[in-house]
Motif scaffolding. Structure first.
Motif, PDB file in Angstrom:
ATOM      1  N   GLU A 122       0.813  -1.213   0.000  1.00 65.80           N
ATOM      2  CA  GLU A 122       0.000   0.000   0.000  1.00 65.80           C
ATOM      3  C   GLU A 122       0.849   1.267   0.000  1.00 65.80           C
ATOM      4  O   GLU A 122       0.511   2.244  -0.682  1.00 65.80           O
ATOM      5  CB  GLU A 122      -0.935   0.002   1.213  1.00 65.80           C
ATOM      6  CG  GLU A 122      -1.914   1.163   1.215  1.00 65.80           C
ATOM      7  CD  GLU A 122      -2.892   1.115   2.371  1.00 65.80           C
ATOM      8  OE1 GLU A 122      -3.618   2.108   2.570  1.00 65.80           O
ATOM      9  OE2 GLU A 122      -2.941   0.081   3.065  1.00 65.80           O
ATOM     10  N   ARG A 125       2.067   1.753  -3.562  1.00 75.88           N
ATOM     11  CA  ARG A 125       0.960   2.199  -4.425  1.00 75.88           C
ATOM     12  C   ARG A 125       0.649   3.680  -4.187  1.00 75.88           C
ATOM     13  O   ARG A 125       0.339   4.418  -5.124  1.00 75.88           O
ATOM     14  CB  ARG A 125      -0.306   1.361  -4.186  1.00 75.88           C
ATOM     15  CG  ARG A 125      -0.283  -0.010  -4.840  1.00 75.88           C
ATOM     16  CD  ARG A 125      -1.629  -0.707  -4.696  1.00 75.88           C
ATOM     17  NE  ARG A 125      -2.683  -0.006  -5.423  1.00 75.88           N
ATOM     18  CZ  ARG A 125      -2.989  -0.256  -6.695  1.00 75.88           C
ATOM     19  NH1 ARG A 125      -2.334  -1.177  -7.386  1.00 75.88           N
ATOM     20  NH2 ARG A 125      -3.970   0.408  -7.287  1.00 75.88           N
ATOM     21  N   ASN A 126       0.726   4.090  -2.937  1.00 75.04           N
ATOM     22  CA  ASN A 126       0.446   5.493  -2.625  1.00 75.04           C
ATOM     23  C   ASN A 126       1.505   6.412  -3.228  1.00 75.04           C
ATOM     24  O   ASN A 126       1.193   7.515  -3.688  1.00 75.04           O
ATOM     25  CB  ASN A 126       0.353   5.704  -1.115  1.00 75.04           C
ATOM     26  CG  ASN A 126      -0.332   7.016  -0.771  1.00 75.04           C
ATOM     27  OD1 ASN A 126      -1.440   7.292  -1.249  1.00 75.04           O
ATOM     28  ND2 ASN A 126       0.321   7.843   0.030  1.00 75.04           N
TER      29      ASN A 126
END
Length: 265
Positions: A122, A125-126
């Motif tokens: 995550e 992805r951010n």
């Protein structure tokens, strides 16, 4: 010297850049765990040539690393830019920036997109999401009457507000009949400084943003650039024409995102 483009020249640039977007979409179709970056390069070169263009990256000169040996740059995880396609096998959780250039009808196209391979953490992805958003924030500032420092400032402030690093050593650039033209387009800067932008200025804006420290090092191949701390980096790029009220984006991510669907960043 900065060359402002006519409307006809901008349309020729658009055609080359849309081909880049379509090429990146072909790559999007085959990116998955187990694929090598050399295979991505084969897909890209075949598609570019089948569409009547030539890959501008192939044979591009470099006194430190010799001519670039491939048609695209594939920069995996901690590589920032200029990664050379080869026998590297993409793994689940990797990210890979694919930078692509074409030459057609006398004008160049240049765009880049960072892809996820399988399930990506995550926080990574951010990083990709913020880098892509920063690209569009920079483009919003690429209008007649503003200065290049306004573009860099907007990108820098947005990325640093998320505690990411902004690479200084590599920047965007003018584009036209040559892939790299004046002016340079940094992803950092001060508002109200730098070259005044005029209608017809065509530039490639390309944030190169790091998950950790902004410092980078050159690999021994003389091309590949990676983060010094080996944390991931993201890279997104559009070619645009400066307009009176808003920029005209000549490249496109739409073809890519049609392929990726819900998995698009």
């Amino acid at each position: 010297m900065i060359f402002l483009k006519t409307n006809d020249e901008i349309e020729l640039l658009r055609a080359s850049n849309l081909l880049v977007g379509r090429t990146l979409a072909e790559i999007a179709k085959v990116i998955k765990p187990g694929v090598t970056t050399k295979e991505l390069d084969r897909v890209a070169e075949e598609f570019i040539r089948d569409n009547g263009a030539v890959p501008t990256f192939k044979g591009f000169p470099n006194p430190y690393g010799g001519p670039f040996p491939a048609s695209i740059c594939t920069s995996v995880n901690e590589q920032v830019v200029h990664g050379i396609p080869g026998d590297v096998v993409l793994k689940d959780g990797d990210i890979v920036s694919v930078d692509c250039g074409t030459y057609m009808n006398g004008f160049c196209g240049d765009s880049a997109y960072t892809f996820c391979v399988g399930e990506v953490a995550e926080d990574v992805r951010n990083l990709l999401k913020v880098t892509k958003e920063a690209l569009y924030i920079g483009i919003e500032n690429a209008v007649q009457g503003k200065r290049l420092g306004d573009v860099g400032y907007a990108i820098q402030q947005y990325c640093e507000s998320h505690s990411y690093g902004v690479v200084r050593e590599f920047v965007g650039h003018g584009i036209g009949k040559e892939m790299h033209e004046d002016p340079q387009v940094p992803n950092y800067g001060r508002r109200g400084t730098g070259t005044m932008m005029k209608r017809g200025l065509c530039i490639a804006i390309e944030p190169m943003i790091t998950l950790g420290d902004r410092h980078v090092v050159m690999e021994s191949d003389g091309w590949s650039v990676r983060t010094k701390d080996r944390k991931c980096a993201a890279h997104f790029e559009h070619t645009i024409a400066v307009g009176a009220g808003k920029a005209d984006i000549l490249s496109s991510f739409e073809f890519i995102e049609e392929v990726l669907g819900d998995q698009a960043i």
